[in-house]
Structure formats: structure tokens, C-alpha cells
Scaffold this motif. Structure first.
Motif, short mmCIF file in Angstrom:
data_model
loop_
_atom_site.label_atom_id
_atom_site.label_comp_id
_atom_site.label_asym_id
_atom_site.label_seq_id
_atom_site.Cartn_x
_atom_site.Cartn_y
_atom_site.Cartn_z
N GLU A 3 44.11 31.72 44.33
CA GLU A 3 43.45 33.02 44.26
C GLU A 3 43.72 33.81 45.53
O GLU A 3 43.56 33.32 46.64
CB GLU A 3 41.94 32.83 44.09
N ILE A 5 42.69 36.92 47.89
CA ILE A 5 41.46 37.65 48.19
C ILE A 5 41.76 38.80 49.13
O ILE A 5 42.50 38.64 50.12
CB ILE A 5 40.42 36.71 48.82
N ALA A 24 43.76 45.19 43.14
CA ALA A 24 43.29 44.45 41.96
C ALA A 24 44.39 44.36 40.91
O ALA A 24 44.57 43.31 40.26
CB ALA A 24 42.05 45.12 41.38
N TYR A 28 44.74 40.57 43.17
CA TYR A 28 43.77 40.18 44.19
C TYR A 28 42.35 40.27 43.64
O TYR A 28 42.02 41.18 42.86
CB TYR A 28 43.86 41.11 45.41
N THR A 29 41.51 39.35 44.05
CA THR A 29 40.08 39.52 43.90
C THR A 29 39.62 40.34 45.10
O THR A 29 39.74 39.91 46.24
CB THR A 29 39.34 38.16 43.90
N ALA A 44 33.57 47.63 41.30
CA ALA A 44 33.78 46.19 41.17
C ALA A 44 33.81 45.77 39.70
O ALA A 44 34.63 44.93 39.31
CB ALA A 44 32.67 45.44 41.92
N GLY A 48 37.12 44.03 38.31
CA GLY A 48 36.88 42.60 38.38
C GLY A 48 36.72 42.10 39.79
O GLY A 48 37.08 40.96 40.12
N GLY A 49 36.16 42.95 40.66
CA GLY A 49 35.98 42.59 42.05
C GLY A 49 34.55 42.22 42.38
O GLY A 49 33.75 41.94 41.48
N VAL A 50 34.23 42.25 43.66
CA VAL A 50 32.90 41.89 44.14
C VAL A 50 32.38 43.03 45.00
O VAL A 50 33.06 43.45 45.94
CB VAL A 50 32.93 40.59 44.97
N CYS A 73 41.02 34.69 53.52
CA CYS A 73 41.17 36.07 53.04
C CYS A 73 42.60 36.51 53.29
O CYS A 73 43.09 36.42 54.42
CB CYS A 73 40.19 36.98 53.76
#
Length: 246
Positions: A3, A5, A24, A28-29, A44, A48-50, A73
């Protein structure tokens, strides 16, 4: 461990939001960090992020951002910043300058310090979004030119200090970018003054143009460093030389 980030500060609008979307799309998350949760939450959800509420001038909130991101990261986009006022030095409000310093310089330092271990663990990259205000002075720009120059030299010093360690330190320096908020914030909500900045200019840059540079820089091999990339619209030959239609 596969993953990827990314963290983007100032992600609630403009270059930050566009950069989050671009990263994204690259898989990337993205941890979207800014002060306005409603905008962050919508972004987000879209990518599909935070969403992480983070005022970079608050050390506790920056620490919470680093804790949310975790031990590694791949990319940090140090984008949070902005201009406040455009008064000459003779009449400038010291509070405006102090605010700009906290957002553009001290806030960027806090984020960089907090996330450096995670970026190094990932052999990642810091991408500093500065400004062509760091290229040369202009009337009314003493405060903003000063803080963006400080941010530029922060990036340069970090690159030297980390030489030999697996961290890229890159800088993207935008010229005239027409976003919904930058000039409006600078002129305390005066839409007329904000519109005058871009009046008669054939195709000022848009946030997506800078986001494309962020995406490209982020996805280069880890041995390729973009020390400084200056991006202006064709109509802007220099900060003080802009072609405008009559």
C-alpha cells in the motif's frame, strides 16, 4: 507493505484537493489534512482516502496526524499555506505577517518533523509547494515573499541534511494559479480585488496543473529528485510582468 500512502496538507480546496485526487488516481491511500472537516470528509469519500482534521499551527493536531498515518508514508505534500494581505511595509499589519509565518513556515516545519521517520522508512518524498513569490520581491509582497522564501530554504536545508539517506526533498513553485480561495482569502473576502488579480490574463494556471506536477514528481523513481520546478502560465513572464488583454 504494498500500500502506498500519501499525506496532503491544506487538502480542503485548491491545489491541495487537486493533488489528493491526482495521487489517489495513482493508487495512493491519501490522508487529506486540513481544518475544515466537512470538505475533507467529502473529498476522502470521493477518492477513498482518510480525512484528518489538522491545523498545522497546532502541534497536538500535527502529532495526531502522524499517529493516524502510522509507521510509513511514501509522499508528504507540504501544501498548507497562503497569503494574508498585500499592504506595503509602511502600513502592513504585523499580525498578518505572523499568521503567514505560522501557516507557511512553522506549520510546514511541524509536519515535516512529525512525518520524517515515516517517510524515511518508506524511502519516500517530501514535496514542498512554495511559490514564485520566493523568486523575487514585488510591491505588497514583503510578507508573503518572505515566508515562501523561508519555506524554500527549509526544503533546501533539509535536502542537504538528509544527503545519503533515502528521502527525496522536492519543491514545486507555482506562479499565477486561479483557485476559488487563494486571492479571496488574501483580500479578506473582497471578491472584486480577488478577481482583479486574474483580470485579462489568458489562461492562468488552475489547481489541476500543479497537481499534475505533484503526481509526476511523486511517481518518479526514488533516486530522482526534483530540486525545484517553477511553473507559470505562458502569460506570466515574471511576477511583475503579466500579459493582460485590454
Amino acid at each position: 507493505m504494498s500500500e502506498r500512502i500519501a499525506v496532503v496538507t491544506g487538502a480542503s480546496s485548491g491545489i491541495g484537493a487537486a493533488s489528493a485526487r491526482a495521487l489517489a488516481k495513482e493508487g495512493y491511500t491519501v490522508f487529506c489534512a486540513a481544518r475544515r472537516f466537512d470538505r475533507l470528509s467529502a473529498l476522502a469519500t470521493e477518492i477513498g482516502g482518510v480525512a484528518v482534521v489538522c491545523d498545522t499551527t497546532d502541534a497536538d493536531q500535527v502529532a495526531a496526524l502522524a499517529a493516524a498515518v502510522g509507521p510509513r508514508c511514501d509522499v508528504v505534500v507540504n501544501n498548507a499555506g497562503g497569503a494574508v494581505g498585500q499592504d506595503p511595509l509602511e502600513t502592513a499589519d504585523v499580525a498578518d505577517w505572523e499568521r503567514m509565518y505560522q501557516i507557511n513556515v512553522a506549520g510546514t516545519l511541524r509536519v515535516t518533523q512529525a512525518l520524517l521517520p515515516a517517510v524515511e522508512a518508506a524511502h519516500g518524498a517530501f514535496i514542498f509547494i512554495t511559490s514564485t513569490a520566493a523568486e523575487t520581491a514585488y510591491e505588497g509582497g514583503g510578507g508573503y515573499c518572505g515566508v515562501k522564501s523561508a519555506e524554500r530554504y527549509m526544503a533546501g536545508s533539509l535536502r542537504l541534511e538528509l544527503a545519503g539517506r533515502p528521502v527525496r526533498v522536492c519543491e514545486i513553485s507555482p506562479g499565477m494559479v486561479h483557485t476559488d480561495e487563494f486571492s479571496l482569502v488574501r483580500f479578506a473576502g473582497d471578491q472584486t480585488k480577488a478577481d482583479e488579480v486574474y483580470a485579462g490574463v489568458d489562461h492562468p494556471l488552475v489547481a489541476g496543473d500543479i497537481a499534475e506536477a505533484v503526481r509526476w514528481t511523486a511517481t518518479l523513481p526514488e533516486y530522482v529528485n526534483i530540486d525545484r520546478l517553477v511553473i507559470r502560465p505562458r502569460a506570466q513572464a515574471a511576477n511583475w510582468k503579466v500579459a493582460r488583454a485590454n
